[in-house]
Design a protein around this motif. Structure first.
Motif, mmCIF file in Angstrom:
data_model
loop_
_atom_site.group_PDB
_atom_site.id
_atom_site.type_symbol
_atom_site.label_atom_id
_atom_site.label_comp_id
_atom_site.label_asym_id
_atom_site.label_seq_id
_atom_site.Cartn_x
_atom_site.Cartn_y
_atom_site.Cartn_z
ATOM 1 N N ASP A 185 0.821 -1.219 0.000
ATOM 2 C CA ASP A 185 0.000 0.000 0.000
ATOM 3 C C ASP A 185 0.854 1.268 0.000
ATOM 4 O O ASP A 185 0.350 2.355 -0.277
ATOM 5 N N ILE A 186 2.147 1.145 0.308
ATOM 6 C CA ILE A 186 3.056 2.297 0.231
ATOM 7 C C ILE A 186 4.166 2.001 -0.774
ATOM 8 O O ILE A 186 5.296 2.462 -0.638
ATOM 9 N N ALA A 187 3.821 1.240 -1.809
ATOM 10 C CA ALA A 187 4.825 0.769 -2.776
ATOM 11 C C ALA A 187 5.517 1.910 -3.503
ATOM 12 O O ALA A 187 6.725 1.851 -3.763
ATOM 13 N N GLU A 188 4.765 2.947 -3.840
ATOM 14 C CA GLU A 188 5.365 4.034 -4.624
ATOM 15 C C GLU A 188 6.505 4.698 -3.861
ATOM 16 O O GLU A 188 7.588 4.931 -4.404
ATOM 17 N N GLU A 189 6.270 5.002 -2.583
ATOM 18 C CA GLU A 189 7.314 5.642 -1.773
ATOM 19 C C GLU A 189 8.473 4.683 -1.519
ATOM 20 O O GLU A 189 9.646 5.064 -1.611
ATOM 21 N N LEU A 190 8.152 3.412 -1.202
ATOM 22 C CA LEU A 190 9.212 2.452 -0.902
ATOM 23 C C LEU A 190 10.063 2.143 -2.121
ATOM 24 O O LEU A 190 11.271 1.906 -2.000
ATOM 25 N N SER A 191 9.451 2.110 -3.292
ATOM 26 C CA SER A 191 10.244 1.844 -4.497
ATOM 27 C C SER A 191 11.249 2.969 -4.736
ATOM 28 O O SER A 191 12.360 2.727 -5.227
ATOM 29 N N ARG A 192 10.875 4.208 -4.381
ATOM 30 C CA ARG A 192 11.830 5.319 -4.497
ATOM 31 C C ARG A 192 12.987 5.135 -3.509
ATOM 32 O O ARG A 192 14.149 5.390 -3.839
ATOM 33 N N TRP A 193 12.655 4.701 -2.288
ATOM 34 C CA TRP A 193 13.720 4.425 -1.317
ATOM 35 C C TRP A 193 14.662 3.360 -1.867
ATOM 36 O O TRP A 193 15.888 3.471 -1.739
ATOM 37 N N ALA A 194 14.085 2.317 -2.471
ATOM 38 C CA ALA A 194 14.898 1.230 -2.991
ATOM 39 C C ALA A 194 15.820 1.712 -4.106
ATOM 40 O O ALA A 194 16.992 1.330 -4.181
ATOM 41 N N GLU A 195 15.305 2.566 -4.990
ATOM 42 C CA GLU A 195 16.115 3.116 -6.076
ATOM 43 C C GLU A 195 17.279 3.934 -5.545
ATOM 44 O O GLU A 195 18.341 3.997 -6.164
ATOM 45 N N GLN A 196 17.080 4.538 -4.385
ATOM 46 C CA GLN A 196 18.131 5.346 -3.763
ATOM 47 C C GLN A 196 19.107 4.494 -2.949
ATOM 48 O O GLN A 196 20.056 5.013 -2.367
ATOM 49 N N GLY A 197 18.862 3.181 -2.899
ATOM 50 C CA GLY A 197 19.750 2.272 -2.189
ATOM 51 C C GLY A 197 19.589 2.268 -0.689
ATOM 52 O O GLY A 197 20.471 1.799 0.031
ATOM 53 N N ARG A 198 18.470 2.789 -0.181
ATOM 54 C CA ARG A 198 18.277 2.844 1.270
ATOM 55 C C ARG A 198 17.943 1.464 1.841
ATOM 56 O O ARG A 198 17.259 0.657 1.206
ATOM 57 N N ASP A 199 18.406 1.211 3.060
ATOM 58 C CA ASP A 199 17.916 0.087 3.856
ATOM 59 C C ASP A 199 16.737 0.582 4.678
ATOM 60 O O ASP A 199 16.721 1.731 5.135
ATOM 61 N N PHE A 200 15.751 -0.295 4.894
ATOM 62 C CA PHE A 200 14.588 0.099 5.687
ATOM 63 C C PHE A 200 13.929 -1.139 6.274
ATOM 64 O O PHE A 200 14.246 -2.271 5.906
ATOM 65 N N ALA A 201 13.044 -0.906 7.214
ATOM 66 C CA ALA A 201 12.228 -1.977 7.794
ATOM 67 C C ALA A 201 10.766 -1.630 7.563
ATOM 68 O O ALA A 201 10.383 -0.456 7.623
ATOM 69 N N VAL A 202 9.960 -2.662 7.299
ATOM 70 C CA VAL A 202 8.545 -2.463 7.020
ATOM 71 C C VAL A 202 7.709 -3.217 8.044
ATOM 72 O O VAL A 202 7.920 -4.414 8.269
ATOM 73 N N ALA A 203 6.780 -2.496 8.664
ATOM 74 C CA ALA A 203 5.810 -3.104 9.578
ATOM 75 C C ALA A 203 4.472 -3.194 8.844
ATOM 76 O O ALA A 203 3.972 -2.195 8.339
ATOM 77 N N THR A 204 3.912 -4.406 8.787
ATOM 78 C CA THR A 204 2.673 -4.627 8.038
ATOM 79 C C THR A 204 1.608 -5.227 8.946
ATOM 80 O O THR A 204 1.888 -6.161 9.711
#
Length: 384
Positions: A3-22
């Protein structure tokens, strides 16, 4: 997390590490549904939401911890009778939340990022993750895309991968998000598993027939609610981009002819605002026989009764007429185009989720109804 794919895909393109709570499961009253997500990157930036605010702080901390130790974790949050201000859902519900790190070194990162990219593009995709079971499986992921092909998996368990992929295809076909339980996997794992499957499907369609001022307001509301909105009118002087700048598509054609040629499905809503018999009757005669979610038609009660008689004369049955919401919208006392658009949208939402349209004050019905696109946990047989 889709549901937050658009924002997370941008983070991924920038090479960021992150954690997702679902959000995995909901019991009782809770503000978010399964699939809702909150993500936190290594800089502490957060996006999304899992509870509307009441447990966000605790989930934020869990995401930070998951980034540090690299382990997925399942946490339950509920109402605290002892301290209403403690971490918990003061609305009285219980939610289970899965927190997963997505780091460069994680084996499942590629699958998760592919899922995010597909969802951000509006492509059909279903992402499966283990919610409870052996810890070594909880960092895996499996992605099913349109056409049934899948990638990723959960280690050296090909039969498990095939079983989950088949279930994910069924969830994707129905546009559902939810959990299922799979029986013991034999000697390799031993314990039953709970699997979360998130489906991301293209936005539902709203087709607005009649390029009038009320349609312009409804287009804005439809876009706000996440629909892909088309405006159709046979009159080119009215069906223009200047009049409907927010619409995704503007079609100049006779309404019934366009409806015959365009794809619709069980999520499509049709709003007929022309209230002109030469447009309405052939259009509604066709629409009432299509498997769509909602059909509404504008007009006074006199117009409605006269239109029904014309429809019956063309062979429309009384049973088919029961599908027609006319006069369109809920009784909100609306007068302006914007107020009328709100009343139409409210009726669409009530129809979609089984709401009554009545004030919640003094009512004894649930505030949050079960959604057609979510599924409660169910159990399937063991995998040998």
């Amino acid at each position: 997390m889709l549901d937050i794919a658009e924002e997370l895909s941008r983070w991924a393109e920038q090479g960021r590490d992150f954690a997702v709570a679902t959000v995995v499961a909901v019991d009782g009253s809770a503000p978010r549904v399964p699939g809702a997500a909150l993500a936190v990157d290594t800089d502490g930036t957060a996006i999304g939401s899992v509870s509307g605010g009441c447990v966000e702080g605790a989930v934020y901390e869990l995401c930070g911890q998951a980034l540090k130790d690299g382990e997925a974790v399942l946490e339950r949050f509920g109402y605290s009778d002892d301290d209403a201000f403690a971490v918990g859902l003061t609305c009285g519900g219980v939610i289970d939340i899965l927190v997963v790190p997505v780091r460069a070194a994680d084996p499942a990162r590629r699958v998760l990022l592919t899922a995010l990219t597909s969802a951000a593009r509006g492509e059909a995709a279903a992402l499966a993750r283990i919610v409870s079971g052996p810890r070594e499986l909880m960092n895996g992921a499996l992605l099913v895309r349109d056409g049934g092909r899948y990638e990723g998996g959960f280690g050296a368990h090909p039969e498990l991968d095939r079983t989950i992929a088949a279930e994910a295809r069924a969830f994707l076909d129905a546009g559902r998000t939810g959990t299922l339980e799979i029986g013991a996997l034999g000697s390799r794992c031993g314990a039953p598993l709970t699997v979360l499957i998130e489906s991301s499907v293209p936005p539902p369609r709203m087709i607005v027939f009649g390029a009038i001022d009320f349609a312009s307001a409804l287009v804005r509301v439809g876009v706000f609610l996440g629909y892909r909105v088309t405006v159709c009118d046979a009159r080119p002087v009215f069906a223009t981009r200047a009049r409907f700048p927010e619409a995704h598509e503007i079609v100049v054609d006779w309404p019934h002819r366009y409806l015959e040629s365009t794809p619709v499905d069980a999520r499509t809503v049709l709003c007929v605002l022309t209230h002109d018999a030469k447009f309405d009757v052939p259009l509604l005669r066709l629409a009432l026989r299509l498997p769509v979610a909602y059909i509404g038609a504008m007009g006074s009660r006199h117009t409605h009764l006269a239109r029904n008689e014309r429809l019956r004369a063309t062979g429309v049955t009384d049973l088919e007429l029961t599908r027609l919401h006319s006069p369109i919208g809920l009784d909100l006392g609306a007068r302006t185009p914007e107020e009328t658009a709100l009343s139409i949208a409210a009726e669409i939402i009530a129809t979609r989720h089984g709401g009554t349209g009545l004030p919640l004050t003094g009512a004894h019905t649930p505030i949050h109804h079960d959604l057609p696109g979510t599924a409660r946990a169910r159990r399937i047989g063991s995998v040998a």
